[in-house]
Structure formats: C-alpha cells, structure tokens
Write a protein that holds these residues in place. Structure first.
Motif: not given
Length: 454
Positions: A134, A138, A287
């Motif tokens: 992630w 991101t 997220s």
C-alpha cells in the motif's frame, strides 16, 4: 492544474466511499470484541454511538466547509486557540490513522486464516506485506484510487447486507438467541458506547480530503451523513444476523465470525463471498486512512509545524514524502502489535479520539464566538448547543477509555506523545535559528484560493 497542489478529483460519492470505507473494515474479526463488551446489545450500543456521533459530524461539517484544507483538525484548533495546540491535535490525529492500519492489515491476514491455518507470526508477516504494497499504491493518482475503492466499497456493502439478511431469514436464526441483550448490564452497554467510537472513526477522514473535493463545500454534510448511515446499516445487520444464530461463548472462541456462521448453517458459498467482501472492506479502509494520515502531515508542514519538505507533491498529486513517513509509522505499529491487538488498539483509539474530538468541539464553540463573520458555506443547526452536545459525548469517551485502558497501552500512548513533544521542541528551535523557513503560520480563510473555491 497546478502540479504543486493537491488535485481536486474527489466527488461526493467518492468521499462517502472513502469515509464509510474507513469506518467499515475488519468487523468480521472485531465483532468478537463487540460481543465481549455488550453481547447482542452491541447492536443498540452501535446505534446509540451513531446518534451521539451525529452532532459531532455536523460540527465537522461546518468547520470543514469554513476551512477546507488538508490537515482539517489542525487548522481549526490552530485558528481557535494557537499554533502549538494545533500541532498536538495533528499529532494525535495522525495516531488515529496510523494505528488503524495494523487493525486493517491484521484483519486481512486473519481472514486469510479462514482459507488455511495461520499462526500469529504469519499474520504479522502478511500484514507487513500488505502495508508495504500500500505504500506504493498510495503514491498513485488519488482519483484512480478513489474510483477503484468506490467499486470495492459498493461490492462489499451489497455482499455484507445480503449475507446478514441471509442469516436473519435462515431457519437457524432465533430471537431467543439474541437474548439477553445486555449480558454485562448497563456497565457493558456504557463501555461499548464509549469504546465503539473506534468503529466510527472514518467520518473524520472527510476534512483531511476536503482540499481535493470537486463539489460545493455547502454539501460536505452529505458525506458525513451518508457514510454514517451506511456504516450503521452494515454493522447493525451484522450483529442482528449473527447474534440470532450463535451464542456469545461461540463467538468468543471463533477467529473470523461471519464466514464461520455461514459454514455452520451449511452455506459455504456464502462464506467465501463474505471473506472476499471482507477483504474489500479492509482494502477500502486502509486507503482512506493512509491518504488522510499523509494529508495530516502535509497540513502540518504547510503550517511549519514540521519540515516543509513534507509538502512535496509527485506528478500524481500525492504528498509522496508524507506517504513514506506514514508507511514508517504503519510498519512500526504493525511490527510491535501484541497478540491481543484488538483490546490494545481499541483503548488507545478511544482515548486519543476523545481528546481530539474534545478539542474540535471546543474549537467549534470558540470560533462561533470569535469569528462569526467568517463565511460558513454549511452552517450547523443549533449553534453553540450543538457544540455542547458534541462536547459532552467526547468527555464520556475519554472517561470510558481511561477506565478500560491497560498499563501497556497507556505507556505506548505516552511514548508517542513524548515523540510529539520532541518534534514540537525541534520546530521551536528551528524558528529561532531559521525563521525564514520555520516561522509559524496558521492557515486561515484568507488562504482559500478564490479561483478554486466551489
């Protein structure tokens, strides 16, 4: 579009998905803790919490529309009180977001345990891999992330609601199994109303992303209201559906509750659907929290409370250096989370959230008095009375969290505060030796770009 600014790519539906996604995540694992607190009565505790949170949402709506900047809480408290308190609020808000990440990644790893046996060490390894993945994701364009998350979010909502309704309509479901509603009496219910605030931390992602929205700020309240309603619906159905089939004791000895209940009633196909929707829920959650954490740092950097280098934006409109710092924190809390991570996280969360929400409520009240002339595209009904209602609930959250918190959790929280104090003192030092780059700045309505105001 100015590449040195955050890009305005978030629609109202994207913001609702990000906020509600931040609230709905990993409940199949965490629901054990809800039933431990208040049994099937956690349904009523969640509903009560939502009702008590709503005034706070309206407070956030007004402040977000008035000062629509990344950093949100930091900006409001800095304007209401001072730059120093603004920094500490940002530091605590950051903790809320980065501490959510091991909750989500551990949830993903624990759900994998439904498919194959897994040890706690393996859970931790999977959680670390998800976190690192992630960190890369991101740094992509926020509009793309929002669209992907929106699709996953609505799939999760539909499947989760379908599964819970399936449980309620099954022949194994019985109202008698739901009772007693409150096995621990009012004390359990009261604790749940305070500690379950964690499951509504997600509405406060909205102000962090306000600077990237492309719809009128007067409609910001719709994002708060929409995300809150969806969250209550999914959680309420889940508790009602599960609580009518299995006992509290059964839940306490289960790893991933919802799919195991589906197996128990012979609906294995539904169990796999639930696991997939649960993974989607966790991914939407991580997220939203990651984006909001990086915006918290970005906002603090713009106010020169930390290094200005954290305002650096990549070609996709992402504060990439802030994202890296968030990744470091997320890895830290993932590595050092104990096996009893649910209790560890909930109590820290409750106390931290209570402190932040207390300061926001006080800021709302003070700015209504000291800045009545500032434009408020959305003005919360009830005025000062609404702020007082929000304030009272935050005091209850703090009280319950202090009552339930363990010594280990308190030490971790104090250690984190210590780091924040050191960074604050460093900023104070830099103000003296390098005033050109570190002179304190507070973002106000004068910083709103009239060409981008919508």
């Amino acid at each position: 579009m100015n590449e040195n600014k955050l890009h305005r790519e978030l629609s109202l539906k994207h913001l609702i998905a990000l906020a509600a996604g931040g609230m709905i995540g990993g409940w199949m694992v965490e629901i054990k803790y809800w039933f431990e607190l208040s049994g099937a009565g956690s349904f009523w505790a969640l509903l009560t919490t939502a009702v008590l949170v709503f005034p706070l949402c309206l407070v956030y709506s007004e402040l977000s529309s008035m000062l629509p900047f990344a950093g949100g809480v930091n900006t409001w408290i800095s304007n209401a009180f001072n730059w120093d308190l603004g920094w500490y609020s940002a530091w605590f808000v950051l903790l809320l977001y980065v501490l959510a990440m091991p909750t989500v990644t551990y949830g993903i790893a624990t759900m994998a345990g439904y498919l194959f046996p897994i040890t706690f060490a393996q859970v931790k390894i999977i959680a670390l891999i998800v976190t690192l993945t992630w960190l890369v994701i991101t740094n992509l364009r926020v509009g793309i992330l929002a669209k992907v998350q929106s699709v996953m979010f609505w799939i999760m909502v539909i499947v989760s609601a379908f599964a819970s309704i399936n449980f309620i309509l099954d022949s194994e479901w019985s109202y008698q199994t739901l009772t007693p509603w409150f096995p621990k009496g009012f004390s359990g219910y009261g604790a749940a109303v305070g500690l379950l605030i964690m499951k509504f931390i997600g509405f406060d992602l909205i102000p962090q992303l306000c600077e990237e929205t492309n719809f009128p700020h007067k409609d910001i309240w719709k994002a708060f209201a929409g995300s809150l309603v969806i969250t209550v619906l999914i959680y309420g159905l889940a508790v009602f559906g599960i609580g009518g089939i299995v006992t509290n004791e059964w839940i306490a000895n289960t790893d991933v509750v919802d799919p195991r209940v589906a197996d128990l009633i012979g609906k294995h196909w539904l169990a796999y659907g639930i696991v997939i929707s649960g993974l989607f829920a966790c991914l939407t959650t991580i997220s939203g929290f990651w984006l909001s954490a990086s915006r918290t740092l970005y906002g603090a950097a713009k106010q020169r409370q930390i290094s200005g280098s954290l305002t650096a934006i990549n070609k996709y409109g992402q504060p990439w250096k802030a994202n890296i710092v968030v990744g470091i924190f997320a890895l830290y809390f993932t590595v050092f989370a104990p096996e009893d991570w649910l209790n560890y996280i909930y109590t820290i969360y409750g106390l931290t959230a209570g402190i932040v929400y207390l300061m926001v409520s006080l800021s709302f009240i003070k700015l209504r008095k000291t800045k009545p002339d500032w434009e408020r595209p959305y003005k919360a009904p009830g005025g000062i009375i609404l702020g007082v209602l929000a304030l009272i609930y935050t005091l209850w959250i703090i009280y319950i969290s202090l009552k339930e918190i363990t010594e280990t959790s308190l030490i971790i929280l104090l250690g984190y505060l210590g780091v924040g104090i050191c960074l604050h003192l460093y900023a104070k030092h830099k103000q003296k030796v390098d005033p050109e780059n570190w002179a304190p700045k507070i973002t106000t309505i004068d910083d709103i770009d009239s060409t981008e105001t919508i």
